[in-house]
Design a protein around this motif. Structure first.
Motif, PDB file in Angstrom:
ATOM      1  N   ALA A   1       0.817  -1.217   0.000  1.00  0.00           N
ATOM      2  CA  ALA A   1       0.000   0.000   0.000  1.00  0.00           C
ATOM      3  C   ALA A   1       0.846   1.261   0.000  1.00  0.00           C
ATOM      4  O   ALA A   1       0.291   2.367   0.035  1.00  0.00           O
ATOM      5  CB  ALA A   1      -0.920   0.002   1.215  1.00  0.00           C
ATOM      6  N   ARG A   2       2.184   1.102  -0.022  1.00  0.00           N
ATOM      7  CA  ARG A   2       3.117   2.228  -0.044  1.00  0.00           C
ATOM      8  C   ARG A   2       2.931   3.130   1.172  1.00  0.00           C
ATOM      9  O   ARG A   2       2.978   4.363   1.077  1.00  0.00           O
ATOM     10  CB  ARG A   2       2.951   3.026  -1.340  1.00  0.00           C
ATOM     11  N   LYS A   3       2.737   2.488   2.326  1.00  0.00           N
ATOM     12  CA  LYS A   3       2.613   3.222   3.583  1.00  0.00           C
ATOM     13  C   LYS A   3       3.946   3.156   4.330  1.00  0.00           C
ATOM     14  O   LYS A   3       4.419   2.064   4.664  1.00  0.00           O
ATOM     15  CB  LYS A   3       1.514   2.622   4.466  1.00  0.00           C
ATOM     16  N   PRO A   4       4.585   4.275   4.606  1.00  0.00           N
ATOM     17  CA  PRO A   4       5.832   4.244   5.373  1.00  0.00           C
ATOM     18  C   PRO A   4       5.583   3.766   6.797  1.00  0.00           C
ATOM     19  O   PRO A   4       4.561   4.094   7.406  1.00  0.00           O
ATOM     20  CB  PRO A   4       6.319   5.689   5.337  1.00  0.00           C
ATOM     21  N   VAL A   5       6.535   2.997   7.326  1.00  0.00           N
ATOM     22  CA  VAL A   5       6.380   2.371   8.639  1.00  0.00           C
ATOM     23  C   VAL A   5       7.632   2.621   9.473  1.00  0.00           C
ATOM     24  O   VAL A   5       8.757   2.492   8.972  1.00  0.00           O
ATOM     25  CB  VAL A   5       6.143   0.849   8.514  1.00  0.00           C
ATOM     26  N   ILE A   6       7.430   2.970  10.730  1.00  0.00           N
ATOM     27  CA  ILE A   6       8.511   3.044  11.719  1.00  0.00           C
ATOM     28  C   ILE A   6       8.188   2.016  12.797  1.00  0.00           C
ATOM     29  O   ILE A   6       7.198   2.153  13.516  1.00  0.00           O
ATOM     30  CB  ILE A   6       8.637   4.447  12.328  1.00  0.00           C
ATOM     31  N   TRP A   7       9.025   0.980  12.881  1.00  0.00           N
ATOM     32  CA  TRP A   7       8.807  -0.085  13.863  1.00  0.00           C
ATOM     33  C   TRP A   7       9.728   0.173  15.048  1.00  0.00           C
ATOM     34  O   TRP A   7      10.940   0.243  14.895  1.00  0.00           O
ATOM     35  CB  TRP A   7       9.097  -1.449  13.250  1.00  0.00           C
ATOM     36  N   VAL A   8       9.151   0.283  16.237  1.00  0.00           N
ATOM     37  CA  VAL A   8       9.905   0.601  17.446  1.00  0.00           C
ATOM     38  C   VAL A   8      10.204  -0.692  18.197  1.00  0.00           C
ATOM     39  O   VAL A   8       9.290  -1.476  18.494  1.00  0.00           O
ATOM     40  CB  VAL A   8       9.115   1.571  18.350  1.00  0.00           C
ATOM     41  N   GLY A   9      11.483  -0.921  18.492  1.00  0.00           N
ATOM     42  CA  GLY A   9      11.861  -2.092  19.268  1.00  0.00           C
ATOM     43  C   GLY A   9      11.423  -1.966  20.717  1.00  0.00           C
ATOM     44  O   GLY A   9      11.001  -0.902  21.179  1.00  0.00           O
ATOM     45  N   LEU A  10      11.542  -3.062  21.453  1.00  0.00           N
ATOM     46  CA  LEU A  10      11.089  -3.085  22.840  1.00  0.00           C
ATOM     47  C   LEU A  10      12.193  -2.618  23.781  1.00  0.00           C
ATOM     48  O   LEU A  10      13.374  -2.868  23.535  1.00  0.00           O
ATOM     49  CB  LEU A  10      10.641  -4.497  23.217  1.00  0.00           C
ATOM     50  N   PRO A  11      11.833  -1.958  24.881  1.00  0.00           N
ATOM     51  CA  PRO A  11      12.830  -1.497  25.856  1.00  0.00           C
ATOM     52  C   PRO A  11      13.217  -2.626  26.808  1.00  0.00           C
ATOM     53  O   PRO A  11      12.582  -3.689  26.813  1.00  0.00           O
ATOM     54  CB  PRO A  11      12.081  -0.386  26.594  1.00  0.00           C
ATOM     55  N   PRO A  12      14.245  -2.433  27.636  1.00  0.00           N
ATOM     56  CA  PRO A  12      14.571  -3.437  28.655  1.00  0.00           C
ATOM     57  C   PRO A  12      13.459  -3.530  29.692  1.00  0.00           C
ATOM     58  O   PRO A  12      12.774  -2.554  29.981  1.00  0.00           O
ATOM     59  CB  PRO A  12      15.870  -2.913  29.267  1.00  0.00           C
TER      60      PRO A  12
END
Length: 383
Positions: free
Chosen positions: A190-201
């Protein structure tokens, strides 16, 4: 005789005057002492009329003026064509969406949409199916840019086609990766930009180790799926490199970053995370519409299915540079198989020799001030 009579009379009046004083209650002794005593002069000639004391003016105490609260920030009306930033994920996404709303409260060109669902994840698709939901959101065109933070509920067995697999086993990992790839594949199509955030400690060591393994799967899926991956693990560690609920906030002041459960962010921690994410959002959003790199030089080649290099934080632009997006127009793109069997390149032309440089005519770019005057050469030939 008169003296005796006067003396008895004085004694009688003294007795009459003093006797009631002894009959007063102890609580009124001080009041009686404060009253002016009657003397013999007062008895014989009468007491002087007492002047009424001047009225005491009672001043009303000033009421303390309460400290004025800072005026509330004006509500900025969002533009009708504002960029729609959707935050997908579990309860971490709920807190993050609120922090992003605070961060972009005064930006009329960006509106935050909270799409977080508590207790959700990619394991229990019977409770909430994220792959189905993201397809519905894409079909409805409800957002322009996606932020994803999820995973705190996924350390449990997964069911695939009636089979159950324990968490983080090879079978579990394969099934989990398939769901991640499906999710990101829909967004990429769908040409949607994505920012995937990793998990914290996390506060509990065993649980934190499991979350780190799940974050590693997110990182691989983001790189292969063309998403921007934001690793926040080290940014929420203490000075000793271990979990800490305290840390510097966005202003550099020590504050509580995590809630008592050792999993979720406090308000200050969520605001700090929103600040980090805003730096990645700038790759796609700069106050107006969004921009996203859509060209893929590896599309249609054997290398298109390969895992992209993990250049974290560089975004799509860096991936295109690594993949060789800048190529001469006259050269056709080569296939990956051709690169493995390509013939050696011919030796490059040595260019001009020293004699040619020395013989360059004056006025040419390579004369360097020692060229030959063409008119002198012609005269020598005529002689």
């Amino acid at each position: 005789m008169k003296r005796v009579f006067v003396f008895l009379l004085i004694a009688l009046f003294a007795t009459i005057d003093v006797a009631p004083a002894f009959a007063q209650a102890e609580t009124r002794v001080e009041v009686a002492q404060q009253q002016k005593r009657r003397t013999l002069f007062d008895v014989l000639f009468g007491a002087e009329p007492q002047q009424a004391p001047p009225p005491v003016q009672q001043t009303q105490p000033r009421k303390a003026t309460p400290a004025a609260l800072p005026p509330p920030k004006p509500q900025v009306e969002k533009a009708a064509d504002a960029t729609r930033l959707a935050v997908f994920g579990d309860s971490l996404a709920v807190d993050l969406a609120k922090a992003l709303e605070r961060f972009y409260a005064e930006d009329p060109n960006l509106v935050v949409i909270n799409q977080g669902v508590g207790s959700s994840g990619f394991v229990r698709d019977d409770y909430f199916d994220w792959n189905k939901t993201i397809g519905e959101q894409i079909a409805a065109d409800s957002f322009d840019l996606a932020i994803v933070i999820i995973g705190v509920n996924d350390r449990q067995e997964i069911r695939v086609n009636g089979q159950s697999y324990n968490s983080l086993t090879p079978q579990w990992t394969a099934a989990y990766q398939a769901r991640l790839n499906d999710f990101l594949g829909q967004l990429r199509a769908a040409r949607k930009p994505v920012i995937w955030v990793g998990l914290p400690p996390m506060s509990k060591t065993e649980y934190s180790a499991a979350m780190s393994q799940i974050s590693a799967l997110y990182k691989l899926a983001a790189f292969s799926g063309g998403a921007e991956y934001l690793d926040i693990y080290e940014r929420f560690l203490g000075e000793d490199g271990k979990y800490s609920s305290q840390g510097p906030d966005v202003n550099g002041q020590n504050a509580r970053m995590r809630k008592d459960d050792g999993i979720h962010f406090s308000t200050a921690g969520a605001d700090k995370l929103a600040f980090y994410i805003s730096q990645s959002i700038r790759t796609f959003y700069r106050g107006g519409g969004i921009t996203v790199a859509v060209a893929d030089p590896l599309l249609g080649t054997d290398a298109a299915a390969m895992l992209r290099p993990p250049y974290q934080g560089q975004g799509q632009t860096r991936l295109l540079e690594v993949a060789g997006a800048v190529v001469p127009i006259s050269r056709a793109p080569q296939r990956a198989a051709d690169l493995l069997i390509a013939a050696p390149q011919p030796a490059a032309d040595m260019g001009f020799s020293l004699e040619q440089l020395m013989a360059a005519p004056i006025g040419r770019a390579d004369a360097f001030g020692v060229g030959i005057n063409p008119s002198e050469t012609e005269n020598e030939g005529q002689e």
